[in-house]
Design a protein around this motif. Structure first.
Motif, mmCIF file in Angstrom:
data_model
loop_
_atom_site.group_PDB
_atom_site.id
_atom_site.type_symbol
_atom_site.label_atom_id
_atom_site.label_comp_id
_atom_site.label_asym_id
_atom_site.label_seq_id
_atom_site.Cartn_x
_atom_site.Cartn_y
_atom_site.Cartn_z
ATOM 1 N N UNK A 531 0.819 -1.208 0.000
ATOM 2 C CA UNK A 531 0.000 0.000 0.000
ATOM 3 C C UNK A 531 0.854 1.261 0.000
ATOM 4 N N UNK A 532 0.318 2.354 -0.571
ATOM 5 C CA UNK A 532 1.013 3.641 -0.435
ATOM 6 C C UNK A 532 1.116 3.994 1.047
ATOM 7 N N UNK A 533 2.086 4.834 1.356
ATOM 8 C CA UNK A 533 2.441 5.109 2.741
ATOM 9 C C UNK A 533 1.242 5.546 3.573
ATOM 10 N N UNK A 534 0.381 6.431 3.039
ATOM 11 C CA UNK A 534 -0.730 6.968 3.826
ATOM 12 C C UNK A 534 -1.768 5.903 4.172
ATOM 13 N N UNK A 535 -1.854 4.857 3.334
ATOM 14 C CA UNK A 535 -2.884 3.843 3.491
ATOM 15 C C UNK A 535 -2.394 2.609 4.249
ATOM 16 N N UNK A 536 -1.085 2.406 4.296
ATOM 17 C CA UNK A 536 -0.519 1.193 4.896
ATOM 18 C C UNK A 536 -0.929 1.059 6.365
ATOM 19 N N UNK A 537 -1.361 -0.142 6.797
ATOM 20 C CA UNK A 537 -1.751 -0.339 8.202
ATOM 21 C C UNK A 537 -0.631 0.014 9.171
ATOM 22 N N UNK A 538 0.595 -0.435 8.842
ATOM 23 C CA UNK A 538 1.788 -0.013 9.578
ATOM 24 C C UNK A 538 2.687 0.715 8.604
ATOM 25 N N UNK A 539 3.015 1.944 8.920
ATOM 26 C CA UNK A 539 3.798 2.756 7.989
ATOM 27 C C UNK A 539 5.303 2.579 8.175
ATOM 28 N N UNK A 540 5.708 2.250 9.394
ATOM 29 C CA UNK A 540 7.140 2.178 9.712
ATOM 30 C C UNK A 540 7.367 1.102 10.764
ATOM 31 N N UNK A 541 8.430 0.317 10.577
ATOM 32 C CA UNK A 541 8.878 -0.612 11.621
ATOM 33 C C UNK A 541 10.311 -0.257 11.999
ATOM 34 N N UNK A 542 10.564 -0.156 13.295
ATOM 35 C CA UNK A 542 11.914 0.115 13.803
ATOM 36 C C UNK A 542 12.489 -1.205 14.306
ATOM 37 N N UNK A 543 13.598 -1.645 13.724
ATOM 38 C CA UNK A 543 14.173 -2.956 14.019
ATOM 39 C C UNK A 543 15.523 -2.772 14.714
ATOM 40 N N UNK A 544 15.691 -3.431 15.831
ATOM 41 C CA UNK A 544 16.974 -3.327 16.550
ATOM 42 C C UNK A 544 17.897 -4.459 16.148
#
Length: 636
Positions: A531-544
């Motif tokens: 999905x385009x960024x505005x529509x995505x259920x999760x827009x960002x994941x931060x991974x350690x």
């Protein structure tokens, strides 16, 4: 002498004696001609034209021409099956979107393993180039013939045809089939086909009737078109919304609630983002939002006319407090009740009343398909109560809103169908004449080109159907606009006009998405889950990368969460390569990867979905870019 007008060229020719399509067409045209339209009726090229008429040539390049070729292929398949398995009875074999099918009654269980033999026999029939020969038979002649060869389903069909109608059969070689036609000149016109699948089908769709076996096939103008279609099917299988939904953990459907959706966190987030987006559009376009009951008494449905039309598809609740209740299959009568709750003036109109209305319809279990066909659904429904002279301006406004929404959701190819009065309808012809004239004028005012869809209007009024084309070229009918002069009158809706008298409003039924469930299914397949960024259920994941980065990742997560970003933080002990694969398979648009170096420099490593590259950036710059990208999105 017979006088024939060629509609395309506005040329007139006169012929003496017996004349057919073959006699009227030049050799170059005849090569591509499949049939004729004679005064609006489809004719085989070999059928005699008996009086002065206007004709239109149906060519293979036309959609109607391709449909006729698919009809040919259905007959060829039936002949092939009969020759290979003589004890088989043939039932019906219509065309469908992209292909055809034929239903067979036989003790043999067909499987896809039989396709090679059937296709080989079909190719032999095509190579033989048998002419399709039309014959008109008496009812007795047809019954005697089909009874004599043991085709009881054909006899059943004959019994259901009105006695006033002529019975026609078509011969191709030794095979004879009951058929209205038309057909192309010969079996050799079928150039590219493939059998696709086998399924069970009840005779006449009656679950209490005999179970038949249905063989589906597809046919195209040439092998290039066939191969392109098969490639689209392969791509569509990869994009199947049910498979992607499982990978992304969006929803599921189970036997304990057949045809209804269990939305998971990610899926319901997507649902809510879409609803919020549409709600904002409605508010900006002068709509008020309402909510109406799900259970409504039988009396209202009878008064509106829906009880007679939709009774079989309604879920009925047994007598309750002496009333029979039904779960609403649509919202329209309920919106009229809100309109009727006050005395309205012409100065109040138009009233644009919207509802994200939950409805239920008792669809057959065989028709259910993931989100695309469900029993419980929510419509982005609205009804515009207006005066007749406001139909044009309201249609123009609605069409503008619809095109804006579709474009922002990623659909830029839209076609329109104009559906006029069906055979079974409410209201007299005078009312329908007014409604159709009003909608046609509004369509022209809106600058829309359209295709006529005869007889497919709603039972209370003509409608426009808006069809989207998705990323792999499939068409989806979603939005609708219907002009209704009938329901307001039935439900006694009125406003006080400038003359001080009561007048019934016109009711425009309109939807953009149609239903949230189906439209989300279309979106999933259109974007293949990306999905385009505005529509995505999760827009960002931060991974350690290491636990030493947990505090930094959590700090970033909390800041972005407060700023409205839909963000996740993965602090698990898994290897970073595993985390990247996991969240990429979940189609998260942006990954930020943080380790010891990023913590020390207040940095993040940015990785976009579908890219192998990672770019190092300061947290501040990456956050600014992220927020700017979200705010610049059409759906913000």
């Amino acid at each position: 002498m017979i006088r024939i007008t060629f509609s395309a060229e506005q040329k007139v020719e006169e012929y003496s004696g017996r004349v057919t399509g073959f006699d009227t067409l030049q050799p170059g045209v005849l090569k591509e001609a499949v049939a004729l339209k004679v005064n609006g009726e489809l004719y085989d090229l070999s059928r005699e034209i008996e009086s002065d008429t206007e004709i239109e040539v149906i060519q293979l390049s036309d959609e109607m021409g391709l449909d006729i070729i698919r009809h040919d292929a259905a007959h060829i398949m039936a002949q092939a099956v009969k020759e290979l398995f003589p004890n088989t009875q043939v039932a019906i074999g219509p065309t469908i979107q992209d292909g055809f099918y034929y239903d067979f009654a036989t003790d043999r269980t067909f499987t896809t393993d039989d396709f090679a033999a059937i296709e080989k026999k079909m190719k032999e029939i095509i190579k033989s180039n048998h002419r399709f020969v039309r014959e008109v038979w008496t009812r007795k002649q047809a019954i005697d013939f089909f009874s004599g060869i043991g085709e009881k389903y054909k006899v059943d069909i004959i019994s259901s045809i009105p006695e006033s109608e002529n019975l026609t059969v078509y011969r191709q070689g030794d095979f004879v089939d009951l058929c209205r036609g038309p057909h192309s000149p010969s079996t050799g016109r079928v150039k590219a086909f493939k059998l696709m699948k086998v399924a069970g089908a009840y005779w006449r769709g009656d679950a209490n009737g005999p179970m038949l076996q249905r063989i589906y096939g597809t046919a195209w103008r040439n092998k290039d078109e066939l191969n392109a279609y098969l490639e689209r099917l392969e791509e569509a299988e990869k994009r199947d919304h049910r498979k992607i939904a499982k990978d992304m953990d969006l929803f599921h459907i189970q036997e304990e609630a057949v045809g209804q959706v269990f939305w998971h966190e990610q899926g319901y987030t997507l649902y809510n983002v879409l609803e919020s987006y549409i709600r904002k559009k409605l508010i900006n376009n002068g709509y008020t939002e309402v909510k109406t009951p799900i259970l409504v008494s039988k009396e209202l449905w009878e008064k509106s006319g829906h009880w007679d039309k939709f009774r079989e598809n309604m879920f009925i609740v047994d007598e309750f407090e002496s009333k029979k209740l039904a779960i609403k299959p649509m919202n329209c009568p309920c919106h009229v009740q809100i309109f009727n709750s006050h005395t309205r003036s012409y100065r109040n109109l138009p009233i644009r009343m919207a509802e994200f209305g939950t409805c239920h319809r008792n669809e057959s279990s065989g028709s259910l398909h993931g989100l695309m066909r469900v029993r419980g659904f929510t419509q982005d429904d609205a009804h515009i109560f207006c005066m007749e002279e406001q139909i044009n301006s309201e249609t123009v406004k609605f069409c503008g809103l619809l095109k804006e929404v579709y474009s922002e959701l990623g659909f830029n190819e839209i076609s329109v169908k104009f559906s006029d009065r069906p055979n079974i309808r409410a209201g007299d012809d005078e009312v329908w004449d007014r409604a159709e004239k009003a909608l046609l004028e509004a369509v022209r005012e809106a600058g829309l080109s359209y295709e006529l869809n005869p007889g497919e209007g709603a039972f209370y009024g003509p409608k426009l159907e808006f069809v989207l084309k998705d990323a792999i070229g499939r068409n989806w009918q979603c939005g609708t606009l219907q002009v209704d002069f009938i329901l307001p009158k039935r439900l006694e809706a009125f406003y006080i006009g400038a003359d001080g008298q009561k007048h019934h409003p016109v009711m425009l039924h309109r939807a953009i998405l149609g239903t949230f469930e189906r439209f989300i299914g279309i979106l999933i397949e259109h974007y293949a889950g990306k999905f385009p960024l505005w529509l995505a259920p999760t827009q960002l994941a931060i991974l350690t990368v290491t636990s030493e980065a947990d505090d930094y990742a959590t700090e970033i997560y909390n800041i972005l969460k407060k700023q409205g970003v839909r963000v996740k933080a993965d602090l698990t002990n898994e290897k970073i390569s595993y985390k990247i694969r996991l969240h990429s398979s979940n189609k998260i648009p942006i990954l930020w990867i943080v380790g010891k170096n990023e913590v020390a420099g207040k940095m993040v490593s940015v990785r976009n979905l579908g890219s192998e590259k990672q770019e190092s950036s300061s947290y501040k710059k990456a956050a600014e870019l992220l927020l700017k990208s979200i705010n610049l999105s059409q759906g913000s």
